[in-house]
Design an enzyme around this catalytic site. Structure first.
Site, PDB file in Angstrom:
ATOM      1  N   THR A  34      -7.273   6.890  11.397  1.00 27.23           N
ATOM      2  CA  THR A  34      -7.569   7.823  10.498  1.00 27.23           C
ATOM      3  C   THR A  34      -8.068   9.196  11.175  1.00 27.23           C
ATOM      4  O   THR A  34      -8.834   8.983  12.422  1.00 27.23           O
ATOM      5  CB  THR A  34      -8.699   7.311   9.557  1.00 27.23           C
ATOM      6  OG1 THR A  34      -9.026   8.445   8.665  1.00 27.23           O
ATOM      7  CG2 THR A  34      -9.508   6.738   9.976  1.00 27.23           C
ATOM      8  N   ASP A  35      -8.273  10.309  10.711  1.00 27.18           N
ATOM      9  CA  ASP A  35      -8.783  11.512  11.189  1.00 27.18           C
ATOM     10  C   ASP A  35     -10.369  11.400  11.102  1.00 27.18           C
ATOM     11  O   ASP A  35     -11.044  12.186  11.457  1.00 27.18           O
ATOM     12  CB  ASP A  35      -8.313  12.568  10.424  1.00 27.18           C
ATOM     13  CG  ASP A  35      -8.234  12.476   8.539  1.00 27.18           C
ATOM     14  OD1 ASP A  35      -8.260  11.407   8.420  1.00 27.18           O
ATOM     15  OD2 ASP A  35      -8.391  13.610   8.307  1.00 27.18           O
TER      16      ASP A  35
ATOM     17  N   GLY B  69       0.750  -1.316   0.032  1.00 26.95           N
ATOM     18  CA  GLY B  69       0.030  -0.121   0.072  1.00 26.95           C
ATOM     19  C   GLY B  69       0.906   1.217  -0.111  1.00 26.95           C
ATOM     20  O   GLY B  69       2.061   1.272  -0.020  1.00 26.95           O
ATOM     21  N   GLN B  70       0.121   2.394   0.167  1.00 30.32           N
ATOM     22  CA  GLN B  70       1.015   3.691   0.228  1.00 30.32           C
ATOM     23  C   GLN B  70       1.932   3.860   1.207  1.00 30.32           C
ATOM     24  O   GLN B  70       3.165   3.997   0.880  1.00 30.32           O
ATOM     25  CB  GLN B  70       0.153   4.804   0.185  1.00 30.32           C
ATOM     26  CG  GLN B  70      -0.691   5.273  -0.869  1.00 30.32           C
ATOM     27  CD  GLN B  70      -1.242   6.625  -0.686  1.00 30.32           C
ATOM     28  OE1 GLN B  70      -0.327   7.657  -0.889  1.00 30.32           O
ATOM     29  NE2 GLN B  70      -2.437   6.920  -0.196  1.00 30.32           N
TER      30      GLN B  70
ATOM     31  N   LYS C 247     -12.485   1.894  11.321  1.00 33.75           N
ATOM     32  CA  LYS C 247     -11.217   2.128  11.910  1.00 33.75           C
ATOM     33  C   LYS C 247     -11.181   2.500  13.354  1.00 33.75           C
ATOM     34  O   LYS C 247     -10.476   2.155  14.119  1.00 33.75           O
ATOM     35  CB  LYS C 247     -10.763   3.548  11.124  1.00 33.75           C
ATOM     36  CG  LYS C 247     -10.517   3.225   9.616  1.00 33.75           C
ATOM     37  CD  LYS C 247      -9.222   2.201   9.306  1.00 33.75           C
ATOM     38  CE  LYS C 247      -7.866   2.584   9.704  1.00 33.75           C
ATOM     39  NZ  LYS C 247      -7.070   1.704   9.381  1.00 33.75           N
TER      40      LYS C 247
ATOM     41  N   TYR D  39     -16.210   3.431   6.969  1.00 37.30           N
ATOM     42  CA  TYR D  39     -14.905   3.497   7.194  1.00 37.30           C
ATOM     43  C   TYR D  39     -14.378   3.970   8.194  1.00 37.30           C
ATOM     44  O   TYR D  39     -13.723   3.508   8.907  1.00 37.30           O
ATOM     45  CB  TYR D  39     -14.306   4.162   5.698  1.00 37.30           C
ATOM     46  CG  TYR D  39     -12.882   4.630   5.890  1.00 37.30           C
ATOM     47  CD1 TYR D  39     -11.903   3.520   5.731  1.00 37.30           C
ATOM     48  CD2 TYR D  39     -12.264   5.782   6.486  1.00 37.30           C
ATOM     49  CE1 TYR D  39     -10.569   3.573   6.010  1.00 37.30           C
ATOM     50  CE2 TYR D  39     -10.755   6.110   6.588  1.00 37.30           C
ATOM     51  CZ  TYR D  39     -10.182   5.066   6.264  1.00 37.30           C
ATOM     52  OH  TYR D  39      -8.457   5.171   6.391  1.00 37.30           O
TER      53      TYR D  39
ATOM     54  N   ALA E 156      -5.291  -2.036   5.159  1.00 34.69           N
ATOM     55  CA  ALA E 156      -6.547  -1.514   5.607  1.00 34.69           C
ATOM     56  C   ALA E 156      -7.455  -1.510   4.403  1.00 34.69           C
ATOM     57  O   ALA E 156      -7.058  -1.611   3.142  1.00 34.69           O
ATOM     58  CB  ALA E 156      -6.356  -0.283   6.083  1.00 34.69           C
TER      59      ALA E 156
ATOM     60  N   THR F  50      -9.386   1.067   2.476  1.00 34.49           N
ATOM     61  CA  THR F  50      -9.371   2.396   2.554  1.00 34.49           C
ATOM     62  C   THR F  50     -10.232   3.152   1.445  1.00 34.49           C
ATOM     63  O   THR F  50      -9.951   4.428   1.443  1.00 34.49           O
ATOM     64  CB  THR F  50      -7.664   2.934   2.275  1.00 34.49           C
ATOM     65  OG1 THR F  50      -7.450   2.592   1.091  1.00 34.49           O
ATOM     66  CG2 THR F  50      -6.846   2.407   3.346  1.00 34.49           C
TER      67      THR F  50
HETATM   68  N1  LIG Z   1      -4.931   7.073   2.431  1.00 32.10           N
HETATM   69  C1  LIG Z   1      -5.216   8.182   3.241  1.00 32.10           C
HETATM   70  O1  LIG Z   1      -5.457   9.144   3.071  1.00 32.10           O
HETATM   71  C2  LIG Z   1      -5.391   7.921   4.801  1.00 32.10           C
HETATM   72  C3  LIG Z   1      -5.741   8.758   5.761  1.00 32.10           C
HETATM   73  C4  LIG Z   1      -5.992   8.376   6.975  1.00 32.10           C
HETATM   74  C5  LIG Z   1      -5.535   7.211   7.591  1.00 32.10           C
HETATM   75  N2  LIG Z   1      -5.109   6.468   6.573  1.00 32.10           N
HETATM   76  C6  LIG Z   1      -4.713   5.010   7.470  1.00 32.10           C
HETATM   77  O2  LIG Z   1      -3.373   4.614   6.792  1.00 32.10           O
HETATM   78  C7  LIG Z   1      -2.913   3.559   6.692  1.00 32.10           C
HETATM   79  C8  LIG Z   1      -2.432   2.966   5.518  1.00 32.10           C
HETATM   80  O3  LIG Z   1      -3.162   3.602   4.331  1.00 32.10           O
HETATM   81  P1  LIG Z   1      -2.647   3.379   2.841  1.00 32.10           P
HETATM   82  O4  LIG Z   1      -3.187   4.687   2.132  1.00 32.10           O
HETATM   83  O5  LIG Z   1      -1.256   3.156   2.709  1.00 32.10           O
HETATM   84  O6  LIG Z   1      -3.563   2.407   2.347  1.00 32.10           O
HETATM   85  P2  LIG Z   1      -3.661   1.812   0.781  1.00 32.10           P
HETATM   86  O7  LIG Z   1      -2.615   2.475   0.056  1.00 32.10           O
HETATM   87  O8  LIG Z   1      -5.207   1.478   0.514  1.00 32.10           O
HETATM   88  O9  LIG Z   1      -2.954   0.054   1.312  1.00 32.10           O
HETATM   89  C9  LIG Z   1      -3.572  -0.876   2.112  1.00 32.10           C
HETATM   90  C10 LIG Z   1      -3.033  -2.098   2.141  1.00 32.10           C
HETATM   91  O10 LIG Z   1      -3.906  -2.940   2.578  1.00 32.10           O
HETATM   92  C11 LIG Z   1      -3.765  -4.025   1.856  1.00 32.10           C
HETATM   93  N3  LIG Z   1      -5.035  -4.898   1.869  1.00 32.10           N
HETATM   94  C12 LIG Z   1      -6.393  -4.388   1.715  1.00 32.10           C
HETATM   95  N4  LIG Z   1      -7.386  -5.507   2.194  1.00 32.10           N
HETATM   96  C13 LIG Z   1      -6.437  -6.474   2.451  1.00 32.10           C
HETATM   97  C14 LIG Z   1      -6.669  -7.852   3.041  1.00 32.10           C
HETATM   98  N5  LIG Z   1      -8.273  -8.268   3.101  1.00 32.10           N
HETATM   99  N6  LIG Z   1      -5.849  -8.513   3.380  1.00 32.10           N
HETATM  100  C15 LIG Z   1      -4.483  -8.125   3.389  1.00 32.10           C
HETATM  101  N7  LIG Z   1      -4.185  -6.979   3.040  1.00 32.10           N
HETATM  102  C16 LIG Z   1      -5.330  -6.127   2.551  1.00 32.10           C
HETATM  103  C17 LIG Z   1      -3.857  -3.555   0.310  1.00 32.10           C
HETATM  104  O11 LIG Z   1      -3.328  -4.696  -0.429  1.00 32.10           O
HETATM  105  P3  LIG Z   1      -3.602  -4.442  -2.044  1.00 32.10           P
HETATM  106  O12 LIG Z   1      -2.243  -4.141  -2.427  1.00 32.10           O
HETATM  107  O13 LIG Z   1      -3.472  -5.868  -2.191  1.00 32.10           O
HETATM  108  O14 LIG Z   1      -4.544  -3.553  -2.415  1.00 32.10           O
HETATM  109  C18 LIG Z   1      -2.801  -2.655   0.602  1.00 32.10           C
HETATM  110  O15 LIG Z   1      -1.472  -2.928   0.594  1.00 32.10           O
HETATM  111  C19 LIG Z   1      -4.436   2.491   6.718  1.00 32.10           C
HETATM  112  O16 LIG Z   1      -4.730   2.281   8.159  1.00 32.10           O
HETATM  113  C20 LIG Z   1      -5.526   3.879   6.662  1.00 32.10           C
HETATM  114  O17 LIG Z   1      -6.831   3.593   7.037  1.00 32.10           O
HETATM  115  C21 LIG Z   1      -4.962   6.560   5.333  1.00 32.10           C
END
Ligand SMILES: NC(=O)c1ccc[n+]([C@@H]2O[C@H](COP(=O)([O-])OP(=O)(O)OC[C@H]3O[C@@H](n4cnc5c(N)ncnc54)[C@H](OP(=O)(O)O)[C@@H]3O)[C@@H](O)[C@H]2O)c1
Length: 327
Positions: free
Chosen positions: A101-102, A10-11, A144, A140, A60, A62
Protein backbone atom coordinates in the site's frame (compact mmCIF):
# COMPACT_ATOMS: atom_id res chain seq x y z
CA UNK A 1 -0.34 -24.18 -14.83
CA UNK A 2 -1.78 -23.90 -11.36
CA UNK A 3 -2.05 -20.66 -9.33
CA UNK A 4 -3.01 -20.32 -5.67
CA UNK A 5 -5.03 -17.10 -5.32
CA UNK A 6 -5.82 -16.03 -1.76
CA UNK A 7 -8.40 -13.35 -0.95
CA UNK A 8 -10.19 -14.22 -4.21
CA UNK A 9 -13.43 -12.63 -3.01
CA UNK A 10 -11.92 -9.22 -2.20
CA UNK A 11 -11.96 -6.24 -4.58
CA UNK A 12 -8.74 -7.10 -6.32
CA UNK A 13 -8.86 -10.86 -5.84
CA UNK A 14 -12.23 -11.08 -7.56
CA UNK A 15 -11.09 -9.05 -10.57
CA UNK A 16 -7.93 -11.11 -10.88
CA UNK A 17 -9.82 -14.37 -10.55
CA UNK A 18 -12.15 -13.33 -13.37
CA UNK A 19 -9.15 -12.67 -15.60
CA UNK A 20 -7.04 -15.68 -14.73
CA UNK A 21 -9.57 -18.49 -14.51
CA UNK A 22 -9.87 -18.86 -18.29
CA UNK A 23 -6.10 -19.23 -18.81
CA UNK A 24 -4.86 -21.09 -15.74
CA UNK A 25 -6.08 -23.52 -13.15
CA UNK A 26 -6.77 -21.13 -10.29
CA UNK A 27 -7.14 -22.48 -6.77
CA UNK A 28 -9.30 -19.75 -5.28
CA UNK A 29 -8.90 -19.54 -1.51
CA UNK A 30 -11.22 -17.45 0.59
CA UNK A 31 -11.13 -16.90 4.33
CA UNK A 32 -13.40 -19.93 4.84
CA UNK A 33 -10.95 -22.13 2.92
CA UNK A 34 -7.71 -20.98 4.52
CA UNK A 35 -7.62 -18.45 7.34
CA UNK A 36 -4.32 -16.66 6.79
CA UNK A 37 -4.07 -15.64 10.43
CA UNK A 38 -3.88 -19.29 11.44
CA UNK A 39 -0.35 -20.60 10.74
CA UNK A 40 -1.10 -24.21 11.68
CA UNK A 41 -4.12 -24.37 9.38
CA UNK A 42 -2.18 -22.69 6.58
CA UNK A 43 0.79 -25.04 6.82
CA UNK A 44 -1.49 -28.07 6.86
CA UNK A 45 -3.44 -26.91 3.80
CA UNK A 46 -0.37 -25.77 1.87
CA UNK A 47 1.33 -29.10 2.46
CA UNK A 48 -1.59 -30.87 0.82
CA UNK A 49 -1.80 -28.58 -2.21
CA UNK A 50 -0.74 -30.07 -5.52
CA UNK A 51 2.01 -28.65 -7.69
CA UNK A 52 1.78 -24.87 -8.03
CA UNK A 53 3.42 -22.45 -10.48
CA UNK A 54 2.63 -19.22 -8.62
CA UNK A 55 1.14 -17.88 -5.39
CA UNK A 56 -0.81 -14.61 -5.57
CA UNK A 57 -1.80 -13.12 -2.22
CA UNK A 58 -4.77 -10.76 -2.36
CA UNK A 59 -5.87 -11.50 1.21
CA UNK A 60 -5.39 -8.65 3.64
CA UNK A 61 -6.94 -6.84 6.59
CA UNK A 62 -7.82 -3.57 4.84
CA UNK A 63 -10.03 -1.73 7.36
CA UNK A 64 -7.52 1.02 8.18
CA UNK A 65 -9.39 2.45 11.19
CA UNK A 66 -10.44 -0.88 12.70
CA UNK A 67 -6.80 -1.97 12.48
CA UNK A 68 -5.98 0.60 15.19
CA UNK A 69 -8.21 -1.33 17.59
CA UNK A 70 -7.03 -4.76 16.45
CA UNK A 71 -3.29 -4.42 15.91
CA UNK A 72 -2.42 -8.03 16.65
CA UNK A 73 -5.00 -9.46 14.26
CA UNK A 74 -3.94 -6.93 11.61
CA UNK A 75 -0.29 -7.97 11.98
CA UNK A 76 -1.17 -11.67 11.77
CA UNK A 77 -3.15 -11.19 8.54
CA UNK A 78 -0.95 -8.59 6.83
CA UNK A 79 2.48 -9.88 7.87
CA UNK A 80 2.22 -13.35 9.44
CA UNK A 81 0.08 -14.92 6.69
CA UNK A 82 2.15 -13.46 3.83
CA UNK A 83 5.31 -14.77 5.55
CA UNK A 84 3.98 -18.33 5.49
CA UNK A 85 2.94 -18.02 1.84
CA UNK A 86 6.37 -16.58 0.98
CA UNK A 87 8.18 -19.45 2.72
CA UNK A 88 6.01 -21.94 0.88
CA UNK A 89 6.68 -20.29 -2.49
CA UNK A 90 10.40 -20.24 -1.82
CA UNK A 91 10.43 -23.88 -0.70
CA UNK A 92 8.76 -24.82 -3.98
CA UNK A 93 11.04 -22.50 -6.00
CA UNK A 94 8.04 -20.63 -7.43
CA UNK A 95 7.30 -16.87 -7.48
CA UNK A 96 4.93 -15.05 -5.16
CA UNK A 97 3.02 -11.87 -5.95
CA UNK A 98 2.01 -9.84 -2.92
CA UNK A 99 0.22 -6.48 -2.67
CA UNK A 100 1.07 -3.60 -0.39
CA UNK A 101 0.00 0.00 0.00
CA UNK A 102 0.84 3.68 -0.41
CA UNK A 103 0.08 3.98 3.33
CA UNK A 104 3.62 2.75 4.06
CA UNK A 105 4.60 6.41 3.42
CA UNK A 106 4.05 9.22 5.91
CA UNK A 107 3.22 11.92 3.35
CA UNK A 108 5.47 14.42 5.08
CA UNK A 109 6.78 15.69 1.74
CA UNK A 110 3.42 17.48 1.35
CA UNK A 111 4.60 19.93 3.99
CA UNK A 112 7.61 20.82 1.83
CA UNK A 113 5.70 21.14 -1.46
CA UNK A 114 3.34 23.89 -2.51
CA UNK A 115 0.25 22.10 -1.24
CA UNK A 116 -2.11 24.68 0.23
CA UNK A 117 -4.70 22.20 1.42
CA UNK A 118 -7.60 23.11 -0.87
CA UNK A 119 -8.44 21.71 -4.27
CA UNK A 120 -4.91 20.83 -5.16
CA UNK A 121 -3.57 17.85 -6.99
CA UNK A 122 -0.15 18.12 -5.39
CA UNK A 123 1.34 18.58 -8.87
CA UNK A 124 4.43 20.25 -7.47
CA UNK A 125 5.25 17.49 -5.04
CA UNK A 126 7.39 14.59 -6.27
CA UNK A 127 5.56 11.25 -6.18
CA UNK A 128 7.14 8.54 -4.03
CA UNK A 129 9.50 6.10 -5.72
CA UNK A 130 10.51 2.63 -4.56
CA UNK A 131 13.75 4.19 -3.25
CA UNK A 132 11.92 6.45 -0.79
CA UNK A 133 11.97 5.48 2.85
CA UNK A 134 8.65 4.21 4.19
CA UNK A 135 7.47 5.52 7.55
CA UNK A 136 3.86 4.50 8.10
CA UNK A 137 1.47 6.49 10.29
CA UNK A 138 -0.96 3.70 11.14
CA UNK A 139 -1.20 0.13 12.42
CA UNK A 140 -2.39 -0.89 8.94
CA UNK A 141 0.58 0.80 7.23
CA UNK A 142 3.05 -0.73 9.69
CA UNK A 143 1.55 -4.19 9.25
CA UNK A 144 1.74 -3.91 5.46
CA UNK A 145 5.34 -2.73 5.65
CA UNK A 146 6.13 -5.69 7.92
CA UNK A 147 4.43 -7.95 5.35
CA UNK A 148 6.61 -6.51 2.57
CA UNK A 149 9.73 -7.17 4.61
CA UNK A 150 8.77 -10.74 5.44
CA UNK A 151 7.97 -11.55 1.81
CA UNK A 152 11.28 -10.04 0.65
CA UNK A 153 13.26 -11.93 3.28
CA UNK A 154 11.56 -15.28 2.79
CA UNK A 155 10.93 -15.57 -0.94
CA UNK A 156 13.61 -14.93 -3.51
CA UNK A 157 11.20 -14.73 -6.44
CA UNK A 158 8.90 -12.07 -5.04
CA UNK A 159 6.97 -9.26 -6.66
CA UNK A 160 5.45 -6.75 -4.27
CA UNK A 161 3.09 -4.29 -5.88
CA UNK A 162 2.24 -1.23 -3.81
CA UNK A 163 -1.29 -0.07 -4.70
CA UNK A 164 -3.31 2.97 -3.79
CA UNK A 165 -6.95 4.08 -3.53
CA UNK A 166 -8.61 1.00 -5.04
CA UNK A 167 -12.23 1.40 -6.06
CA UNK A 168 -14.75 -0.52 -8.12
CA UNK A 169 -18.35 -1.64 -7.99
CA UNK A 170 -17.81 -4.64 -5.73
CA UNK A 171 -17.71 -4.47 -1.94
CA UNK A 172 -17.56 -1.22 0.01
CA UNK A 173 -15.06 1.35 -1.22
CA UNK A 174 -14.88 5.11 -1.74
CA UNK A 175 -16.72 5.00 -5.08
CA UNK A 176 -19.60 2.84 -3.86
CA UNK A 177 -19.96 5.00 -0.74
CA UNK A 178 -20.05 8.24 -2.77
CA UNK A 179 -22.44 6.77 -5.35
CA UNK A 180 -24.79 5.86 -2.56
CA UNK A 181 -24.73 9.44 -1.25
CA UNK A 182 -25.04 10.93 -4.73
CA UNK A 183 -27.97 8.74 -5.72
CA UNK A 184 -29.81 9.37 -2.46
CA UNK A 185 -29.18 13.15 -2.56
CA UNK A 186 -27.30 13.21 0.75
CA UNK A 187 -24.31 15.52 1.25
CA UNK A 188 -21.27 13.82 2.78
CA UNK A 189 -18.27 15.50 4.41
CA UNK A 190 -15.08 14.54 2.60
CA UNK A 191 -11.51 15.32 3.58
CA UNK A 192 -9.69 17.79 1.35
CA UNK A 193 -6.18 17.63 2.78
CA UNK A 194 -5.04 14.19 1.68
CA UNK A 195 -3.72 13.78 -1.85
CA UNK A 196 -4.01 10.24 -3.14
CA UNK A 197 -4.05 8.43 -6.43
CA UNK A 198 -7.37 6.66 -6.97
CA UNK A 199 -7.11 3.47 -9.02
CA UNK A 200 -9.92 1.49 -10.67
CA UNK A 201 -9.59 -2.11 -9.58
CA UNK A 202 -10.10 -3.69 -13.05
CA UNK A 203 -7.22 -1.55 -14.41
CA UNK A 204 -4.89 -2.70 -11.65
CA UNK A 205 -6.01 -6.30 -12.05
CA UNK A 206 -5.31 -5.98 -15.79
CA UNK A 207 -1.76 -4.83 -15.06
CA UNK A 208 -1.20 -7.68 -12.60
CA UNK A 209 -2.62 -10.16 -15.12
CA UNK A 210 -0.15 -8.86 -17.70
CA UNK A 211 2.74 -9.51 -15.29
CA UNK A 212 1.45 -13.00 -14.43
CA UNK A 213 1.36 -13.98 -18.10
CA UNK A 214 4.93 -12.69 -18.46
CA UNK A 215 6.24 -14.61 -15.47
CA UNK A 216 4.50 -17.85 -16.35
CA UNK A 217 5.64 -17.69 -19.96
CA UNK A 218 9.18 -17.87 -18.58
CA UNK A 219 10.27 -14.28 -19.29
CA UNK A 220 13.18 -13.16 -17.13
CA UNK A 221 11.80 -11.16 -14.20
CA UNK A 222 13.41 -8.55 -12.00
CA UNK A 223 12.03 -9.47 -8.58
CA UNK A 224 11.37 -6.68 -6.08
CA UNK A 225 9.00 -3.90 -5.08
CA UNK A 226 7.03 -1.87 -7.62
CA UNK A 227 4.57 0.99 -7.46
CA UNK A 228 1.56 -0.13 -9.45
CA UNK A 229 -0.66 2.90 -9.99
CA UNK A 230 -1.88 5.30 -12.62
CA UNK A 231 -0.16 8.67 -12.67
CA UNK A 232 -1.30 11.84 -10.92
CA UNK A 233 -3.25 12.49 -7.78
CA UNK A 234 -6.14 14.36 -6.30
CA UNK A 235 -7.77 14.95 -2.93
CA UNK A 236 -10.53 12.66 -1.71
CA UNK A 237 -12.81 15.71 -1.85
CA UNK A 238 -12.00 16.46 -5.49
CA UNK A 239 -12.49 12.82 -6.35
CA UNK A 240 -15.86 12.85 -4.58
CA UNK A 241 -16.87 16.03 -6.43
CA UNK A 242 -16.11 14.35 -9.74
CA UNK A 243 -18.15 11.30 -8.76
CA UNK A 244 -21.07 13.57 -7.83
CA UNK A 245 -20.82 15.52 -11.09
CA UNK A 246 -20.79 12.36 -13.17
CA UNK A 247 -23.62 10.81 -11.20
CA UNK A 248 -25.72 13.93 -11.65
CA UNK A 249 -25.19 13.80 -15.42
CA UNK A 250 -25.60 10.07 -15.90
CA UNK A 251 -28.59 9.52 -13.64
CA UNK A 252 -30.11 12.98 -14.19
CA UNK A 253 -29.97 13.82 -10.48
CA UNK A 254 -29.63 17.29 -8.89
CA UNK A 255 -25.94 18.07 -8.36
CA UNK A 256 -24.83 17.78 -4.74
CA UNK A 257 -21.47 19.27 -3.74
CA UNK A 258 -19.80 17.34 -0.92
CA UNK A 259 -18.74 19.41 2.09
CA UNK A 260 -15.06 19.79 2.78
CA UNK A 261 -13.58 18.76 6.07
CA UNK A 262 -10.00 18.56 7.30
CA UNK A 263 -8.53 15.25 8.42
CA UNK A 264 -8.31 16.68 11.93
CA UNK A 265 -12.00 17.67 11.96
CA UNK A 266 -13.03 14.36 10.42
CA UNK A 267 -11.23 12.60 13.24
CA UNK A 268 -10.57 9.15 11.73
CA UNK A 269 -8.96 6.75 14.16
CA UNK A 270 -5.93 6.00 11.97
CA UNK A 271 -3.43 8.55 10.72
CA UNK A 272 -3.20 8.81 6.94
CA UNK A 273 -0.52 10.46 4.80
CA UNK A 274 -1.28 14.00 3.57
CA UNK A 275 0.31 12.92 0.29
CA UNK A 276 0.78 9.37 -0.96
CA UNK A 277 0.98 9.60 -4.75
CA UNK A 278 3.47 7.06 -6.10
CA UNK A 279 5.62 7.08 -9.19
CA UNK A 280 4.90 4.07 -11.44
CA UNK A 281 7.95 4.46 -13.75
CA UNK A 282 9.77 1.38 -12.48
CA UNK A 283 6.71 -0.81 -13.10
CA UNK A 284 6.07 0.72 -16.54
CA UNK A 285 9.70 0.38 -17.66
CA UNK A 286 10.12 -3.14 -16.34
CA UNK A 287 6.86 -4.70 -17.46
CA UNK A 288 6.01 -2.52 -20.48
CA UNK A 289 2.53 -1.81 -19.15
CA UNK A 290 1.26 1.63 -18.27
CA UNK A 291 -1.95 2.06 -16.23
CA UNK A 292 -3.75 5.24 -17.38
CA UNK A 293 -3.72 8.39 -15.23
CA UNK A 294 -6.27 8.41 -12.41
CA UNK A 295 -8.83 10.59 -14.20
CA UNK A 296 -8.83 8.49 -17.37
CA UNK A 297 -9.33 5.40 -15.23
CA UNK A 298 -12.26 7.04 -13.47
CA UNK A 299 -13.97 8.13 -16.69
CA UNK A 300 -13.54 4.63 -18.06
CA UNK A 301 -15.02 3.20 -14.88
CA UNK A 302 -18.07 5.48 -14.99
CA UNK A 303 -18.54 4.60 -18.67
CA UNK A 304 -18.85 0.94 -17.80
CA UNK A 305 -20.88 1.10 -14.61
CA UNK A 306 -23.42 3.66 -15.73
CA UNK A 307 -25.14 1.03 -17.82
CA UNK A 308 -25.67 -1.42 -15.01
CA UNK A 309 -25.40 0.27 -11.63
CA UNK A 310 -28.27 0.76 -9.22
CA UNK A 311 -28.11 1.52 -5.50
CA UNK A 312 -27.85 -1.65 -3.49
CA UNK A 313 -26.23 -3.79 -6.15
CA UNK A 314 -22.68 -2.85 -5.28
CA UNK A 315 -22.28 -5.51 -2.64
CA UNK A 316 -22.68 -8.39 -5.06
CA UNK A 317 -20.83 -11.51 -4.13
CA UNK A 318 -19.85 -14.38 -6.35
CA UNK A 319 -18.72 -17.93 -6.07
CA UNK A 320 -15.68 -19.27 -7.91
CA UNK A 321 -17.70 -22.05 -9.51
CA UNK A 322 -15.28 -22.61 -12.37
CA UNK A 323 -12.22 -22.95 -10.13
CA UNK A 324 -11.24 -25.70 -7.76
CA UNK A 325 -11.57 -24.88 -4.07
CA UNK A 326 -9.11 -25.97 -1.43
CA UNK A 327 -11.43 -28.30 0.42
N1 LIG B 1 -8.41 -1.06 -1.06
C1 LIG B 1 -7.47 -0.12 -1.22
O1 LIG B 1 -7.76 1.05 -1.40
C2 LIG B 1 -6.03 -0.53 -1.19
C3 LIG B 1 -5.07 0.49 -1.28
C4 LIG B 1 -3.73 0.14 -1.26
C5 LIG B 1 -3.37 -1.19 -1.16
N2 LIG B 1 -4.31 -2.15 -1.04
C6 LIG B 1 -3.87 -3.56 -0.92
O2 LIG B 1 -4.36 -4.27 -2.04
C7 LIG B 1 -4.66 -5.61 -1.68
C8 LIG B 1 -6.09 -5.96 -2.08
O3 LIG B 1 -6.97 -5.07 -1.40
P1 LIG B 1 -8.55 -5.17 -1.59
O4 LIG B 1 -9.09 -3.78 -1.60
O5 LIG B 1 -8.89 -6.10 -2.70
O6 LIG B 1 -8.96 -5.84 -0.19
P2 LIG B 1 -10.39 -6.39 0.26
O7 LIG B 1 -11.43 -6.07 -0.74
O8 LIG B 1 -10.56 -5.96 1.68
O9 LIG B 1 -10.16 -7.98 0.22
C9 LIG B 1 -9.35 -8.61 1.14
C10 LIG B 1 -9.57 -10.08 1.04
O10 LIG B 1 -8.81 -10.70 2.08
C11 LIG B 1 -9.62 -11.66 2.70
N3 LIG B 1 -9.22 -11.90 4.08
C12 LIG B 1 -9.29 -11.05 5.13
N4 LIG B 1 -8.88 -11.66 6.25
C13 LIG B 1 -8.56 -12.92 5.89
C14 LIG B 1 -8.08 -14.05 6.62
N5 LIG B 1 -7.86 -14.01 7.94
N6 LIG B 1 -7.86 -15.19 5.93
C15 LIG B 1 -8.08 -15.27 4.61
N7 LIG B 1 -8.54 -14.25 3.87
C16 LIG B 1 -8.78 -13.08 4.52
C17 LIG B 1 -11.02 -11.09 2.64
O11 LIG B 1 -11.93 -12.13 2.86
P3 LIG B 1 -13.50 -11.86 3.10
O12 LIG B 1 -14.05 -11.84 1.71
O13 LIG B 1 -13.96 -13.03 3.91
O14 LIG B 1 -13.61 -10.57 3.81
C18 LIG B 1 -11.02 -10.52 1.24
O15 LIG B 1 -11.36 -11.51 0.30
C19 LIG B 1 -4.39 -5.70 -0.18
O16 LIG B 1 -3.10 -6.20 0.02
C20 LIG B 1 -4.44 -4.27 0.29
O17 LIG B 1 -3.66 -4.06 1.46
C21 LIG B 1 -5.65 -1.86 -1.06
Amino acid sequence: MRILLTGWNGQLGWELHERLKGCFEVIAAGREDMDIQNPAEMCDILRRLPELSLIVNCAAFTDVDRAEREPRRTERINAGGPAILASEADKRGIPMIHFSTDYVFDGSRAAHGRFSGKRQSGKHIKPYTEEDRPDPLSVYGRSKLAGERRVRELCEKHLIFRLSGLYGTRRGNFLTTMLKYALSGETPRVVDDQIISPNWCPMIAGAAEHVIHRILSGRKTEWGIYHLTGTGGTTWHEFARLIFEKTSLLWDKPLVIPETVSSREYGALAGRPAYSVMNPDKFVNTFGYSPPDWKTQFLHCMGTISKEYTVGRHGRQASPSSSPRIR
